[in-house]
Design an enzyme around this catalytic site. Structure first.
Site, PDB file in Angstrom:
ATOM      1  N   GLU A  16      44.498  10.795  27.560  1.00 31.05           N
ATOM      2  CA  GLU A  16      43.373  10.525  28.450  1.00 31.05           C
ATOM      3  C   GLU A  16      43.529  11.280  29.769  1.00 31.05           C
ATOM      4  O   GLU A  16      44.567  11.170  30.428  1.00 31.05           O
ATOM      5  CB  GLU A  16      43.281   9.033  28.771  1.00 31.05           C
ATOM      6  N   CYS A  17      42.521  12.009  30.165  1.00 32.94           N
ATOM      7  CA  CYS A  17      42.430  12.643  31.481  1.00 32.94           C
ATOM      8  C   CYS A  17      43.699  13.462  31.784  1.00 32.94           C
ATOM      9  O   CYS A  17      43.887  14.536  31.233  1.00 32.94           O
ATOM     10  CB  CYS A  17      42.166  11.593  32.556  1.00 32.94           C
TER      11      CYS A  17
END
Length: 442
Positions: free
Chosen positions: A325-326
């Site tokens: 994620e991210c």
């Protein structure tokens, strides 16, 4: 005949403001620390998705702080967490997000949904009587809100305070006036506040200074008893029993909601933590979660740990589940370029080049339409990435038709800028981390 509603009552207060940067986090943290100094048990929450403000609030309250969002987590989830807190705490504090009426849902929506009285924070530097007009306008904009009073931040003198107090509506008392003091300031960087772990003694000085100001004010008496209703969620299946999930956790990867981790454990998973910065091998796990954080601040060290790169390549080649994620997504791409143009080689599990930018970025609520099911999520980043792989989907924005964040999948790896809220679809999350035979799971 209906069953009686199960409720618990506890004094509570929501701290809101006219805009971001008015001092909500500083004040909420000071309130939490002041309550602790009086021997009270305090539970603190933050409205909206956030990783950084809760860390400051947790340092002040000496207890975990969870963000609550009506859209991402849902009203029942938020109600249950408040109900549980009311059974353990002497005081519940909720910090709002942005301005009081900003966002859908807004902090005002949250206060109205649960009957929370609102303490309005206003940075009064450069204004006096105008503060009264602003407070009146904000308090009269909705009939379903109850205001405890105003906190005037950044006042310059007693005369300044008197002018503000005289201009306030009769039903908006001045709860506190906080004089300008650099000792109370909390440092910022891109994405938000600097974490307490990086501030050293400065964070304690800020918390103690603000707490002493709070104790000399009427702020702690502004909280009013609120009844919170129990809304227990369905117990998820033990879909991840006997599965071990490795979670990256260090200075570069720290944006992981505790509620997500609790859900994984409730579904039977055993959690193991490791550091991509310093560990040379992965723990013995069945799946990996690489959450967001600040890999750009540690890019050189991440690039130098090639032993971890090799371990991740072996794990990925075996087709095992990985959620990136991210910041985790930036890490598994090929390169990451800093603002000054220096670039660093990352793990290279998928094609793609990330780069930092000094402005812009993306934030907001989106739904991740994964093959396993829809999962509610949010984006918050100051970087951009050039995906070398064709996305399998894009996030659906909450209130805009333009495509959201790209979602890339390669073998067992799912990579995206989106931060997923696991509780919005536990069954889909279980499948994402490799659950098997869910239909027959208990």
């Amino acid at each position: 005949m209906t069953d009686p509603v199960d409720t618990r009552t506890c004094p509570a207060l929501l701290i809101a403001a006219a805009a971001s940067g008015q001092g909500k986090t500083t004040l909420t943290a000071g309130l939490a620390r002041a309550a602790r100094k009086l021997g009270q048990r305090v539970a603190v929450f933050k409205t909206g998705p956030d990783y950084l403000d809760p860390a400051i609030l947790a340092a002040a309250a000496n207890t975990p702080v969870e963000p609550l969002d009506l859209w991402m987590a849902g009203p029942d989830y938020c109600a249950q967490r408040l109900y549980e807190a009311a059974g353990e705490a002497d005081l519940i504090l909720v910090e709002g997000a942005m301005g009081l009426y900003d966002g859908m849902p807004s902090s005002a929506d949250f206060a109205a949904a649960f009957g929370l009285p609102v303490a309005l924070v206003l940075d009064c530097k450069g204004m006096a009587q105008t503060a009264g007009a602003l407070a009146a306008g904000l308090s009269q904009a909705r009939a379903d809100l109850s205001f405890a009073g105003l906190v005037a931040n950044g006042v310059g003198s007693q005369r300044h305070t008197d002018l503000i107090a005289e201009a306030l509506p009769v039903d908006m008392p001045l709860l506190a006036n906080l004089a300008r003091d650099s000792a109370m300031a909390l440092p910022h960087r891109h994405l938000g506040l600097v974490s307490p772990a990086e501030q050293g003694e400065a964070i304690e000085i800020a918390l103690e200074t603000t707490a002493e100001r709070v104790l000399k004010s009427d702020l702690l008496t502004a909280a009013r008893p609120v009844s919170f209703e129990a809304r227990p969620a369905a117990v998820p299946g033990r879909w991840l029993a006997r599965r071990r999930i490795g979670i990256a956790r260090d200075a570069a990867f720290s944006f992981a909601y505790a509620s997500n981790e609790r859900l994984l454990e409730a579904m039977g998973a055993t959690l193991e933590y490791f550091s991509p910065l310093t560990d040379r091998a992965l723990p013995a796990v069945d799946a990996l979660w690489l959450p967001g954080g600040y890999p750009e601040l540690h890019a050189e060290q991440l690039a130098a740990n090639t032993a971890m790169h090799e371990a991740l390549h072996v794990f990925h080649a075996a087709g095992r589940p990985i959620l990136a994620e991210c910041g985790g997504m930036l890490y598994v791409q090929q390169t990451l370029t800093e603002l000054d143009g220096r670039w660093h080689r990352m793990v290279g599990l998928i094609a793609g080049a990330g780069r930092m930018r000094d402005r812009g970025g993306c934030q907001g609520m989106q739904t991740a339409p994964l093959p396993e099911g829809d999962i509610r999520a949010h984006a918050h980043h100051r970087s951009a990435t050039d995906h070398g792989a064709v996305p399998i989907a894009h996030g659906r924005r909450q209130r805009h038709s333009a495509p959201g964040e790209a979602i890339v999948r390669d073998r067992g790896l799912t990579a995206t800028y989106l931060h997923l809220f696991f509780g919005s679809n536990p069954a889909a999350i279980a499948q994402l981390f490799g659950a098997e035979a869910m239909a027959s799971a208990s």
